[in-house]
Write a protein that holds these residues in place. Sequence first.
Motif, PDB file in Angstrom:
ATOM      1  N   ALA A 163       0.851  -1.198   0.000  1.00  0.00           N
ATOM      2  CA  ALA A 163       0.000   0.000   0.000  1.00  0.00           C
ATOM      3  C   ALA A 163       0.883   1.243   0.000  1.00  0.00           C
ATOM      4  CB  ALA A 163      -0.894  -0.003   1.242  1.00  0.00           C
ATOM      5  N   GLU A 164       0.519   2.212  -0.856  1.00  0.00           N
ATOM      6  CA  GLU A 164       1.085   3.561  -0.756  1.00  0.00           C
ATOM      7  C   GLU A 164      -0.071   4.478  -0.404  1.00  0.00           C
ATOM      8  OE1 GLU A 164       2.810   4.514  -4.577  1.00  0.00           O
ATOM      9  OE2 GLU A 164       4.413   3.036  -4.377  1.00  0.00           O
ATOM     10  N   TYR A 165       0.222   5.596   0.247  1.00  0.00           N
ATOM     11  CA  TYR A 165      -0.856   6.516   0.647  1.00  0.00           C
ATOM     12  C   TYR A 165      -0.366   7.948   0.806  1.00  0.00           C
ATOM     13  CZ  TYR A 165       1.218   3.830   4.451  1.00  0.00           C
ATOM     14  OH  TYR A 165       2.114   3.153   5.225  1.00  0.00           O
ATOM     15  N   ALA A 193      -2.786  13.660  -6.581  1.00  0.00           N
ATOM     16  CA  ALA A 193      -2.678  13.761  -8.036  1.00  0.00           C
ATOM     17  C   ALA A 193      -1.888  12.593  -8.625  1.00  0.00           C
ATOM     18  CB  ALA A 193      -2.030  15.085  -8.427  1.00  0.00           C
ATOM     19  N   CYS A 194      -1.432  11.664  -7.766  1.00  0.00           N
ATOM     20  CA  CYS A 194      -0.843  10.421  -8.289  1.00  0.00           C
ATOM     21  C   CYS A 194      -1.749   9.235  -7.943  1.00  0.00           C
ATOM     22  CB  CYS A 194       0.576  10.219  -7.741  1.00  0.00           C
ATOM     23  SG  CYS A 194       1.629   9.236  -8.835  1.00  0.00           S
ATOM     24  N   GLY A 195      -2.861   9.521  -7.269  1.00  0.00           N
ATOM     25  CA  GLY A 195      -3.854   8.478  -6.984  1.00  0.00           C
ATOM     26  C   GLY A 195      -3.419   7.430  -5.975  1.00  0.00           C
ATOM     27  N   HIS A 196      -2.535   7.803  -5.066  1.00  0.00           N
ATOM     28  CA  HIS A 196      -2.088   6.802  -4.084  1.00  0.00           C
ATOM     29  C   HIS A 196      -3.201   6.438  -3.091  1.00  0.00           C
ATOM     30  CE1 HIS A 196       2.494   7.669  -4.820  1.00  0.00           C
ATOM     31  NE2 HIS A 196       1.819   7.434  -5.936  1.00  0.00           N
ATOM     32  N   ASN A 197      -4.255   7.248  -3.041  1.00  0.00           N
ATOM     33  CA  ASN A 197      -5.421   6.860  -2.240  1.00  0.00           C
ATOM     34  C   ASN A 197      -6.002   5.545  -2.759  1.00  0.00           C
ATOM     35  OD1 ASN A 197      -6.116   8.636  -4.521  1.00  0.00           O
ATOM     36  ND2 ASN A 197      -8.242   8.354  -3.904  1.00  0.00           N
ATOM     37  N   ALA A 209       5.863   7.617   1.657  1.00  0.00           N
ATOM     38  CA  ALA A 209       6.794   8.508   0.949  1.00  0.00           C
ATOM     39  C   ALA A 209       7.359   7.959  -0.357  1.00  0.00           C
ATOM     40  CB  ALA A 209       7.948   8.888   1.876  1.00  0.00           C
ATOM     41  N   GLU A 210       6.476   7.492  -1.256  1.00  0.00           N
ATOM     42  CA  GLU A 210       6.978   7.088  -2.582  1.00  0.00           C
ATOM     43  C   GLU A 210       7.421   8.312  -3.367  1.00  0.00           C
ATOM     44  OE1 GLU A 210       7.289   6.409  -6.721  1.00  0.00           O
ATOM     45  OE2 GLU A 210       5.656   7.581  -5.866  1.00  0.00           O
ATOM     46  N   GLU A 211       6.674   9.416  -3.180  1.00  0.00           N
ATOM     47  CA  GLU A 211       6.954  10.647  -3.948  1.00  0.00           C
ATOM     48  C   GLU A 211       8.147  11.393  -3.340  1.00  0.00           C
ATOM     49  OE1 GLU A 211       5.407  11.234  -6.639  1.00  0.00           O
ATOM     50  OE2 GLU A 211       3.367  10.446  -6.514  1.00  0.00           O
ATOM     51  N   GLY A 212       9.289  10.777  -3.294  1.00  0.00           N
ATOM     52  CA  GLY A 212      10.438  11.435  -2.685  1.00  0.00           C
ATOM     53  C   GLY A 212      10.507  11.047  -1.222  1.00  0.00           C
ATOM     54  N   MET A 253      -0.562  -2.039  -7.316  1.00  0.00           N
ATOM     55  CA  MET A 253      -1.075  -1.564  -8.601  1.00  0.00           C
ATOM     56  C   MET A 253      -1.208  -0.054  -8.535  1.00  0.00           C
ATOM     57  SD  MET A 253      -4.242  -3.120 -10.707  1.00  0.00           S
ATOM     58  CE  MET A 253      -5.413  -2.763  -9.416  1.00  0.00           C
ATOM     59  N   HIS A 254      -0.923   0.602  -9.664  1.00  0.00           N
ATOM     60  CA  HIS A 254      -0.933   2.064  -9.716  1.00  0.00           C
ATOM     61  C   HIS A 254      -2.019   2.529 -10.697  1.00  0.00           C
ATOM     62  CE1 HIS A 254       0.410   6.168  -9.773  1.00  0.00           C
ATOM     63  NE2 HIS A 254       1.390   5.889  -8.929  1.00  0.00           N
ATOM     64  N   PRO A 255      -2.787   3.567 -10.346  1.00  0.00           N
ATOM     65  CA  PRO A 255      -3.742   4.107 -11.312  1.00  0.00           C
ATOM     66  C   PRO A 255      -3.038   4.951 -12.366  1.00  0.00           C
ATOM     67  CG  PRO A 255      -3.810   5.400  -9.277  1.00  0.00           C
ATOM     68  CD  PRO A 255      -2.815   4.282  -9.049  1.00  0.00           C
TER      69      PRO A 255
HETATM   70 ZN   LIG Z   1       2.517   7.295  -7.856  1.00  0.00          ZN
END
Ligand SMILES: [Zn+2]
Length: 398
Positions: free
Chosen positions: A84-86, A95-99, A130-133, A155-157
């Motif tokens: 899970a990323e969040y 804006a990267c849809g990690h929700n 913290a995937e985004e940096g 999985m990523h949107p």
């Molecule tokens: Zn992403």
Amino acid sequence: MSSDINEIKEQIAIEVRRMHSRLIDMSQTMHANPELGFAEHKAAEMLTGELEEHGFEVERGVAGMDTAFVATYGEGEPVVGIIAEYDALPKIGHACGHNLIGTWAIGAGIALRRAMPDLKGTIKVIGSPAEEGGGGKVIQAEAGVFNGLDAAMMMHPRDRTYLDRGSLAVTPFEVEFFGKPAHASSSPESGVNALDAVIQVFNSINALRQAFKPNTRVHGVITHGGDAANVIPEYTSASILVRADDQAYLDELNEKFRNIVNAAALATGCEVKITEGLTYQQRVCNTKLVETFGENLTALGFDYEVPPAGAGVGSSDIGNVSQLVPTIHPYLQICENGVGGHTQAFAEASKSERADQLAADGSIMLAWTAADVLLRPELREELRSTFQRQLGREPAKG
Ligand SMILES: [Zn+2]
Ligand SMILES: [Zn+2]
């Protein structure tokens, strides 16, 4: 495939659909409360609470990060990990849809657990901040969090459905030059110009560009260029990313980059400080696991596209996971073609009715693939031998 697996998959779909409204609620709650990397407190609390309520044992603060977690159900081998990323982005939120990434992982984990009460093996839902940096997965990988998994998946949107897509290895650098201020007209000779040093770095990178191997990307911005036109700049800084499609070449480029920076300092007489961030390794998705996921996606009535050859790619810390154990990182289409990630339009798409609908389907695809891994020993053997073939070594043991 035995009828047992088919029955379990049917049950998984029933369990996911039963909690569909709760999945939408979680996705929308994360979207409405965007949190930056390492500060995803509300999201981590909500997701771990949900997992605990459904019988998972939750370890929080994993690998020294407050908002990282591992939720475990069952024991012994085989072990499947759903990631899970969040985390969200500054200013533009989800804006990267990690929700959705967080929602799919939780939906898949809970449905698996409910559909497999007699599970022999272990389901882990791994919460990675913290995937985004920030590189939550890099830190978790170094702490051994992914070791021993028979498969890792997330999985990523995006605006298209892809089963497999690579990514570049990347090292982020912060560069600072310290010169000496002086009146730029009356006594420039007594100054040391830190702006010249940072400009030299970009010029030297451009001079080297001709010799880059294909897929190399070196790019950045000057984050501080001086304060006044009539003062010799005493301090400048730049943020630069060095990317390559394999680790060995990235190491080589990083060495060249450090030489460029040190040479610029030497040429201008500045002091220099180089701060190197965590390296995201290149992504190598396990082709057998990709194929298995593709079968499940198709069985659920979805289509996919193959990314055009030579299309540009970015970087992600899932790369570091893929270097350790059989891993997939497919993409599920949540909006019209052409809506790029990290835009306001994609933030809207990530909370749209279509995204809400896909909260269930995405969870099912992942859970079905995890069920295949847990229930089919011959598949696990193929994942291992495929990993061996693709990476030239054995998966990391637990
Ligand atoms: Zn992403
Ligand atoms: Zn992103």
